[in-house]
Structure formats: structure tokens, C-alpha cells
Write a protein that holds these residues in place. Structure first.
Motif, PDB file in Angstrom:
ATOM      1  N   VAL A  14       0.840  -1.202   0.000  1.00  0.00           N
ATOM      2  CA  VAL A  14       0.000   0.000   0.000  1.00  0.00           C
ATOM      3  C   VAL A  14       0.876   1.253   0.000  1.00  0.00           C
ATOM      4  O   VAL A  14       0.623   2.212  -0.738  1.00  0.00           O
ATOM      5  CB  VAL A  14      -0.941  -0.002   1.227  1.00  0.00           C
ATOM      6  CG1 VAL A  14      -1.664   1.334   1.340  1.00  0.00           C
ATOM      7  CG2 VAL A  14      -1.950  -1.132   1.120  1.00  0.00           C
ATOM      8  N   GLN A  15       1.906   1.246   0.846  1.00  0.00           N
ATOM      9  CA  GLN A  15       2.802   2.407   0.937  1.00  0.00           C
ATOM     10  C   GLN A  15       3.542   2.643  -0.385  1.00  0.00           C
ATOM     11  O   GLN A  15       3.667   3.777  -0.849  1.00  0.00           O
ATOM     12  CB  GLN A  15       3.807   2.201   2.060  1.00  0.00           C
ATOM     13  CG  GLN A  15       4.712   3.400   2.294  1.00  0.00           C
ATOM     14  CD  GLN A  15       3.958   4.633   2.726  1.00  0.00           C
ATOM     15  OE1 GLN A  15       3.416   4.688   3.822  1.00  0.00           O
ATOM     16  NE2 GLN A  15       3.878   5.633   1.860  1.00  0.00           N
ATOM     17  N   GLU A  69       1.359   4.371  -2.861  1.00  0.00           N
ATOM     18  CA  GLU A  69       1.227   5.811  -2.622  1.00  0.00           C
ATOM     19  C   GLU A  69       2.477   6.547  -3.109  1.00  0.00           C
ATOM     20  O   GLU A  69       2.384   7.580  -3.779  1.00  0.00           O
ATOM     21  CB  GLU A  69       0.995   6.090  -1.139  1.00  0.00           C
ATOM     22  CG  GLU A  69       0.689   7.570  -0.890  1.00  0.00           C
ATOM     23  CD  GLU A  69       0.976   8.005   0.535  1.00  0.00           C
ATOM     24  OE1 GLU A  69       0.577   9.123   0.886  1.00  0.00           O
ATOM     25  OE2 GLU A  69       1.619   7.246   1.286  1.00  0.00           O
ATOM     26  N   ALA A 118      -1.825   5.691  -5.686  1.00  0.00           N
ATOM     27  CA  ALA A 118      -2.844   5.759  -4.633  1.00  0.00           C
ATOM     28  C   ALA A 118      -2.675   7.058  -3.863  1.00  0.00           C
ATOM     29  O   ALA A 118      -1.555   7.549  -3.682  1.00  0.00           O
ATOM     30  CB  ALA A 118      -2.716   4.562  -3.687  1.00  0.00           C
ATOM     31  N   GLU A 140      -3.269   9.450  -0.350  1.00  0.00           N
ATOM     32  CA  GLU A 140      -3.073   9.188   1.078  1.00  0.00           C
ATOM     33  C   GLU A 140      -4.315   8.552   1.687  1.00  0.00           C
ATOM     34  O   GLU A 140      -4.214   7.670   2.550  1.00  0.00           O
ATOM     35  CB  GLU A 140      -2.734  10.493   1.805  1.00  0.00           C
ATOM     36  CG  GLU A 140      -2.403  10.279   3.278  1.00  0.00           C
ATOM     37  CD  GLU A 140      -2.023  11.572   3.990  1.00  0.00           C
ATOM     38  OE1 GLU A 140      -1.852  11.539   5.228  1.00  0.00           O
ATOM     39  OE2 GLU A 140      -1.897  12.600   3.297  1.00  0.00           O
ATOM     40  N   ASP A 156      -6.518   6.703   0.002  1.00  0.00           N
ATOM     41  CA  ASP A 156      -6.540   5.316  -0.475  1.00  0.00           C
ATOM     42  C   ASP A 156      -5.702   4.437   0.452  1.00  0.00           C
ATOM     43  O   ASP A 156      -6.092   3.312   0.791  1.00  0.00           O
ATOM     44  CB  ASP A 156      -5.982   5.224  -1.904  1.00  0.00           C
ATOM     45  CG  ASP A 156      -6.899   5.821  -2.941  1.00  0.00           C
ATOM     46  OD1 ASP A 156      -8.118   5.768  -2.757  1.00  0.00           O
ATOM     47  OD2 ASP A 156      -6.381   6.333  -3.950  1.00  0.00           O
ATOM     48  N   LYS A 157      -4.537   4.945   0.839  1.00  0.00           N
ATOM     49  CA  LYS A 157      -3.659   4.198   1.757  1.00  0.00           C
ATOM     50  C   LYS A 157      -4.362   3.963   3.087  1.00  0.00           C
ATOM     51  O   LYS A 157      -4.293   2.862   3.658  1.00  0.00           O
ATOM     52  CB  LYS A 157      -2.348   4.962   1.969  1.00  0.00           C
ATOM     53  CG  LYS A 157      -1.367   4.244   2.881  1.00  0.00           C
ATOM     54  CD  LYS A 157      -0.066   5.012   3.027  1.00  0.00           C
ATOM     55  CE  LYS A 157      -0.235   6.242   3.884  1.00  0.00           C
ATOM     56  NZ  LYS A 157       1.073   6.908   4.171  1.00  0.00           N
ATOM     57  N   HIS A 158      -5.039   4.980   3.580  1.00  0.00           N
ATOM     58  CA  HIS A 158      -5.759   4.876   4.853  1.00  0.00           C
ATOM     59  C   HIS A 158      -6.808   3.757   4.787  1.00  0.00           C
ATOM     60  O   HIS A 158      -6.897   2.921   5.694  1.00  0.00           O
ATOM     61  CB  HIS A 158      -6.421   6.224   5.149  1.00  0.00           C
ATOM     62  CG  HIS A 158      -7.269   6.240   6.377  1.00  0.00           C
ATOM     63  ND1 HIS A 158      -6.769   6.043   7.650  1.00  0.00           N
ATOM     64  CD2 HIS A 158      -8.622   6.439   6.533  1.00  0.00           C
ATOM     65  CE1 HIS A 158      -7.757   6.116   8.534  1.00  0.00           C
ATOM     66  NE2 HIS A 158      -8.876   6.360   7.883  1.00  0.00           N
ATOM     67  N   GLY A 204      -6.814   1.293   2.583  1.00  0.00           N
ATOM     68  CA  GLY A 204      -6.103   0.042   2.360  1.00  0.00           C
ATOM     69  C   GLY A 204      -5.619  -0.589   3.652  1.00  0.00           C
ATOM     70  O   GLY A 204      -5.680  -1.812   3.833  1.00  0.00           O
ATOM     71  N   LYS A 205      -5.153   0.226   4.573  1.00  0.00           N
ATOM     72  CA  LYS A 205      -4.687  -0.310   5.854  1.00  0.00           C
ATOM     73  C   LYS A 205      -5.836  -0.934   6.642  1.00  0.00           C
ATOM     74  O   LYS A 205      -5.657  -1.953   7.325  1.00  0.00           O
ATOM     75  CB  LYS A 205      -4.017   0.799   6.667  1.00  0.00           C
ATOM     76  CG  LYS A 205      -2.648   1.212   6.136  1.00  0.00           C
ATOM     77  CD  LYS A 205      -2.014   2.280   7.011  1.00  0.00           C
ATOM     78  CE  LYS A 205      -0.600   2.601   6.559  1.00  0.00           C
ATOM     79  NZ  LYS A 205       0.022   3.644   7.403  1.00  0.00           N
TER      80      LYS A 205
END
Length: 606
Positions: A533-534, A537, A542, A544, A546-548, A550-551
């Protein structure tokens, strides 16, 4: 010569060419008017030509020209023979090797624009040069979007004043007349022409059903006003009365008007179940405002969604919760979940969720998610086997319905995926739970196998909101299993699903254990997905947020990120789904995504 569909389809294309060139319409305007507005695919006419190949279109036209004639006494007579010539414009494009998709240019051209983005240019029909897209604007047709049901739009569209209505009349009035004149020449009944256009060209209604929607009396009058002599078959049906139609109005015993023979029964083809006919015959068992149960015979029922876009509204969810126990008590031995609309289910009621967010009504959101979770668990673990029969768009919660059924019998043309990320959410009705459960189940078939590869595949599909373009792609993504079936003909899906349901019942189907152990990958596997995920980004693929999201998806799929792999049960994962979903609904960026989707029908990546 040629198939029934090509005979009508080529006539429509040639009429469209003529109307477009004489009326000065752009390719975008034509494909808009000949697209979903009139119950046809988004390809319209020019885009369809590019898809098929303009050389193929020209070849089919030449074949008609060579094998037909304009002599009314000849068996090869064609009422539109004067039109059966390859238009000069088409000949020039073929000569320039601009054949459509296979050469990269036809009526449209795919190119790279600024920043390397793909850009679709359109052909200027006057200069034959490509230019940027021009959005079609027909203000007189805008009000049609408010009419409920496609057939209701047909008559209004044809009667509309302005360039849009004029184009439709110039194409469809002669096409209607042409189709009527060919009954008895290329087929026995109007139904056969309509089926050819629905099945072969993807039209919602064929020419005869379109005439019924517009009104036979108006069609005949409009033809006469346009200087078109109505075909005798059309005059014959019009003489049946002011409310005459090609198709009889008794849905329980459908008929079609055949020239010189009157109304004849519409044949039910073997291997096809028509839900509308069953409902008209009194085979509906139970119903509410947006869902119903229909007796398919042989102890099998069908749960039909009837909400707008077949979304999972309160009525649908209530019926899902009630159906398994209700049907088992009534002596049924299986259930098919399906319908015969264009799409199976487009997911949750996003408008209602947005309203609850505005009101900060978190309890209602929690209750709605729990009701979906309970209903879908009832499908999987209830007393009778359930077979999903998805077709068309099967998105978000629609996919989760399928994942909880014992087996799936899918239409080949299937757009299936867990797309909740696009509106700032994650699957919370068991979609993530099913990814983890299936990964655990697949891994358990081989000693010491790690479920991580299967979990990762599911995670990537959810995090990117990937949607299959066919049932076979859905199988590759893990949403359909090896034993699930695929039906190529959309109208046969329900019947095939019924047969599959009977087979499950007769094999002695036993519902799976609600507390089946599920091996989750924990933090070791979760850390690898978090890194992915990182990296997405950092690479700009992606945002930020989207990352949130995704986690949170990783947190659920891993069983809460325990320090080591462990065993959980379905309810543990459902609780994690609910917790993550509720937390996202309180985020402003999620509301921004939902609002943008409702307003534009497109996802927002904020």
C-alpha cells in the motif's frame, strides 16, 4: 442473404449514415441518440462499426447489394435496396485502412494525450480529420431521464421536437416499416426479428416492441406524414383497433401478431424460464415493495430484486433475511437469487448511507450493516441451498450476495467486483470475510500451505476496486470457484441456476458450519500488504486516503493484525468489517467520495 440480425442491423446503420450526413450530426451525437437513450448499448452505431471492423461492415453491405434487388416481383426484393450500397464515406475509410479498433482508427481514434493519458478523438464527418470529443447536447431530450422505465421514453423521444427527435424519426420510422415488410420474407414472426436484435445487437427492445412502445397508431400516422407508405403488415395490425399492438397484453399467455394469421402464442423456448410469465400466472409466493419470491417449480424458488438498479434497500434485505427459513417451512428445497433485468445488483443504497452520515445517525448505519451481514450469513448457512445467478453489473454488495451462496451460475457478460473503495468505504457485508475464509479453505487442501497468496489476490482486487469484464475474469480473481457455472445466453441463466440448485438439493446438501475455523495470516502477512500500500502511494498510484482505507482492509483480512497467524470464525471477521466500515463513514473524505459518486456517477480519488 445474411442473418436476420444483420439484415435489420445493416439497414439501421445505412439509415443512420444517411440521416447523419444529411442532417449534419456529429459521431458523438449519433452514438448518443442510438445508444442507451433508445435502449441500445453505449457503442451506438459508429462505435459499433469500429468494434466490428469497418471492412467487415462494408463486406456485409456489398453482400446484400449483390444478392438483393429492387424488383417487387422477385424473391430477393428488398424494400430498402436503393440504400444497400457502401456509403462513400465508409469506402474512403476502408481505403485509408482506417478500419476501427483493429487499426487504431475509424470513426474514433485512440491516441496519447498530455501526460501520456489515453485520449479518444472523434472523426469529423465533413473533413475526415480527427478532433477532440464534442459532448452532444439535446436539451429537448433532457426531460426523458425523469421518465421511469425505458419503454416510456420511446414514444416521447420519437415525438420530440428539435434535432434529436428529427434524427430518431428519420432512422426508426423507415426501419420500423422495413422490419414489418420483411416478416414472411426473412422470418415467420415479428418475435424472431426482435429476438435477433436483442440477442445479437444488445437492444433492449426489437423494432416491433419499439413500435408498441411508441404506439402503432402514431407510428403509422408519422410514417404517412413523412411520406413513407406503411407496409401492409403494419396496416393490418393497425386495423385491429386504436390500442392495437404487435404483442398481446396478457403476460400470462403472451401472443404476437403474425400477418395473415392474427395473434399467435409466443413460443417458450426449451431451457428458458421467463419470470414475468410466471408472475403473471400467479406463481409469486411472497413480495414486498422491492423484492419477491417466485415459484420456479420442482421445489425451487427465485428471489428477485426489484429496487431501482436492484440495490440492496430495506425491502431487498428484509426478503433476503426471511427467504431461506420461510421457503424451507413451505416445503421448498432450494433458492435461486436472480432477476432478468439488465443488471444483477449495483450494491448498497448509497443515497440512504449519505443521508445517515449527514444526520450523524451511526446507529442506523450499524443496524443496516448488521442486517446485511445476518441476511448473507442466512443465505450461506440456512436450511436450503442457494444459487446466485448474477448477470451484468454485480457490484459491491451484489458481489457479496454471490460470495455467500452455495454455488454461482453466472452470465458470461459479468461485471463483478468489490468496489467500495471508490466511495471511501470497504466491503462490510462479509466480502472481506469471504476472501479470508476462501483463502484458508484453499490453503487447507495442501499440507503446510500458506493462505497469503490467496489473501493478497483478494486484497489487490478490493484495494483497486477491480471489476471483471466477464465471468471468466471473475473466476481468475477468485470470486467464482472452479465448480461454479457460466451461461453464455443471458435468458438461460435462471433456468441453468435452477438446475444447479436441484442438483445440490438431490445430492443431500448440508449447510456449512457457521463456526468453521478460518486460518488468518496475521501481522506477518499483513506487513507485506501494508508495504505494498505504501509503495503504491509513493509511486503516485494511490492517494493518502486510499492508503488509509487500504490499511483498514488489511486489518480485517489479517484477523486484526495479531502478532502471528491464528484461527478465527466468521463472526470475528464480520465484527472487524463493521468496526472499520463505521469508522470510515465518520471520515469527511468518505462523504466527499459518496457525494461525488451520487452527483457524477464517477469515483473521486481524494
Amino acid at each position: 442473404p445474411n442473418f436476420i440480425g444483420n439484415r435489420i442491423g445493416i439497414a439501421e446503420m445505412l439509415l443512420t449514415f444517411r440521416a447523419a450526413l444529411e442532417g449534419g450530426y456529429t459521431v458523438e451525437e449519433v452514438d448518443f441518440l442510438n445508444g442507451p437513450l433508445f435502449g441500445r448499448p453505449k457503442t451506438g452505431s459508429f462505435r459499433l462499426g469500429d468494434l466490428v471492423g469497418l471492412d467487415v461492415v462494408a463486406h456485409v453491405v456489398r453482400n446484400l447489394e449483390e444478392n438483393l434487388n429492387g424488383d417487387p416481383t422477385s424473391p430477393a426484393f428488398d424494400p430498402l435496396y436503393d440504400l444497400m450500397k457502401v456509403p462513400d464515406l465508409l469506402s474512403q475509410l476502408v481505403g485509408d485502412k482506417r478500419l476501427g479498433d483493429k487499426t487504431g482508427a475509424g470513426f474514433y481514434k485512440k491516441t496519447k494525450g498530455a501526460g501520456g493519458k489515453t485520449e479518444i478523438l472523434s472523426l469529423d464527418l465533413k473533413t475526415l480529420q480527427y478532433r477532440p470529443r464534442e459532448e452532444p447536447k439535446f436539451e429537448e431530450l433532457a426531460r426523458l431521464a425523469k421518465l421511469v422505465g425505458f419503454p416510456a421514453r420511446v414514444g416521447d423521444a420519437l415525438r420530440s421536437e428539435g434535432r434529436g427527435g428529427e434524427f430518431l424519426r428519420r432512422v426508426y420510422l423507415p426501419l420500423f416499416n422495413y422490419a414489418a415488410a420483411l416478416v414472411g420474407r426473412i422470418c415467420d414472426t415479428p418475435q424472431q426479428i426482435d429476438e435477433a436484435m436483442r440477442w445479437g445487437y444488445g437492444w433492449q427492445l426489437g423494432p416491433f416492441a419499439l413500435m408498441d412502445a411508441a404506439g402503432i397508431g402514431w407510428v403509422v400516422s408519422a410514417m404517412e406524414s413523412a411520406g413513407i407508405e406503411p407496409a401492409e403488415a403494419l396496416r393490418e395490425v393497425a386495423r385491429q383497433g386504436s390500442e392495437a399492438t404487435w404483442y398481446g397484453k396478457d403476460a400470462a399467455q403472451p401472443t404476437v401478431y403474425v400477418p395473415h394469421a392474427g395473434y399467435q402464442p409466443v413460443a417458450t423456448r426449451p431451457g428458458i424460464i421467463e419470470l414475468a410469465r410466471l408472475k403473471a400466472a400467479g406463481r409469486e409466493i411472497k413480495a414486498n415493495a422491492t423484492a419477491g419470491l417466485i415459484d420456479l417449480g420442482d421445489g425451487i424458488a427465485c428471489l428477485e430484486f426489484r429496487s431501482k438498479a436492484n440495490i440492496l434497500d430495506e425491502g431487498v434485505v428484509a426478503m433476503i433475511n426471511e427467504a431461506p427459513e420461510f421457503l424451507a417451512a413451505a416445503g421448498f428445497r432450494g433458492l435461486v437469487v436472480g432477476n432478468q433485468a439488465d443488471h444483477f445488483c449495483r450494491g448498497a443504497n448509497l443515497m440512504q448511507i449519505a443521508g445517515w452520515i449527514v444526520q450523524k445517525d451511526w446507529k442506523s448505519i450499524e443496524g443496516a450493516v448488521k442486517a446485511l451481514q445476518d441476511g448473507f450469513m442466512n443465505l450461506r448457512h440456512g436450511p436450503i441451498p442457494v444459487v446466485a445467478a448474477p448477470i451484468g453489473q454485480t457490484l459491491g454488495g451484489g458481489t457479496e450476495v454471490c460470495l455467500h451462496c452455495a454455488e454461482i451460475q453466472a452470465g458470461a457478460d459479468l461485471f463483478l467486483g468489490l468496489v467500495e473503495v471508490g466511495v471511501g468505504l470497504l466491503p462490510a457485508a462479509g466480502g472481506l470475510k469471504e476472501i479470508a475464509r476462501r483463502a484458508s479453505e484453499w490453503a487447507s487442501q495442501v499440507p503446510d500451505q500458506d493462505p497469503y497468496p490467496w489473501v493478497r489476490r483478494g486484497f489487490e482486487a478490493v484495494a483497486t476496486a477491480k471489476v471483471s469484464t466477464s465471468a471468466f475474469e471473475a473466476r481468475e480473481a477468485g470470486f467464482l470457484s472452479a465448480q461454479d457455472g457460466v451461461t453464455f445466453h443471458k435468458s438461460r441463466v435462471i433456468a441453468d441456476a435452477k438446475r444447479r440448485c436441484i442438483a445440490l438439493a438431490e445430492k443431500g446438501w448440508v449447510p456449512p458450519d457457521r463456526n468453521q475455523p478460518i486460518r488468518v495470516i496475521g501481522a506477518p502477512g499483513g506487513a507485506a500488504m501494508m508495504l505494498g500500500v505504501q509503495l503504491f502511494e509513493w509511486a503516485g498510484y494511490a492517494s493518502e486516503y486510499d492508503k488509509h482505507i487500504g490499511k483498514k482492509i488489511v486489518h480485517v483480512l489479517t484477523g486484526g493484525m495479531p502478532v502471528a497467524p491464528k484461527t478465527v470464525v466468521a463472526q470475528d471477521l464480520l465484527d472487524l468489517e463493521l468496526e472499520a466500515f463505521l469508522s470510515l463513514t465518520a471520515e469527511p473524505k468518505t462523504f466527499e467520495r459518496i457525494k461525488h459518486m451520487l452527483e457524477t456517477k464517477k469515483p473521486l480519488r481524494n
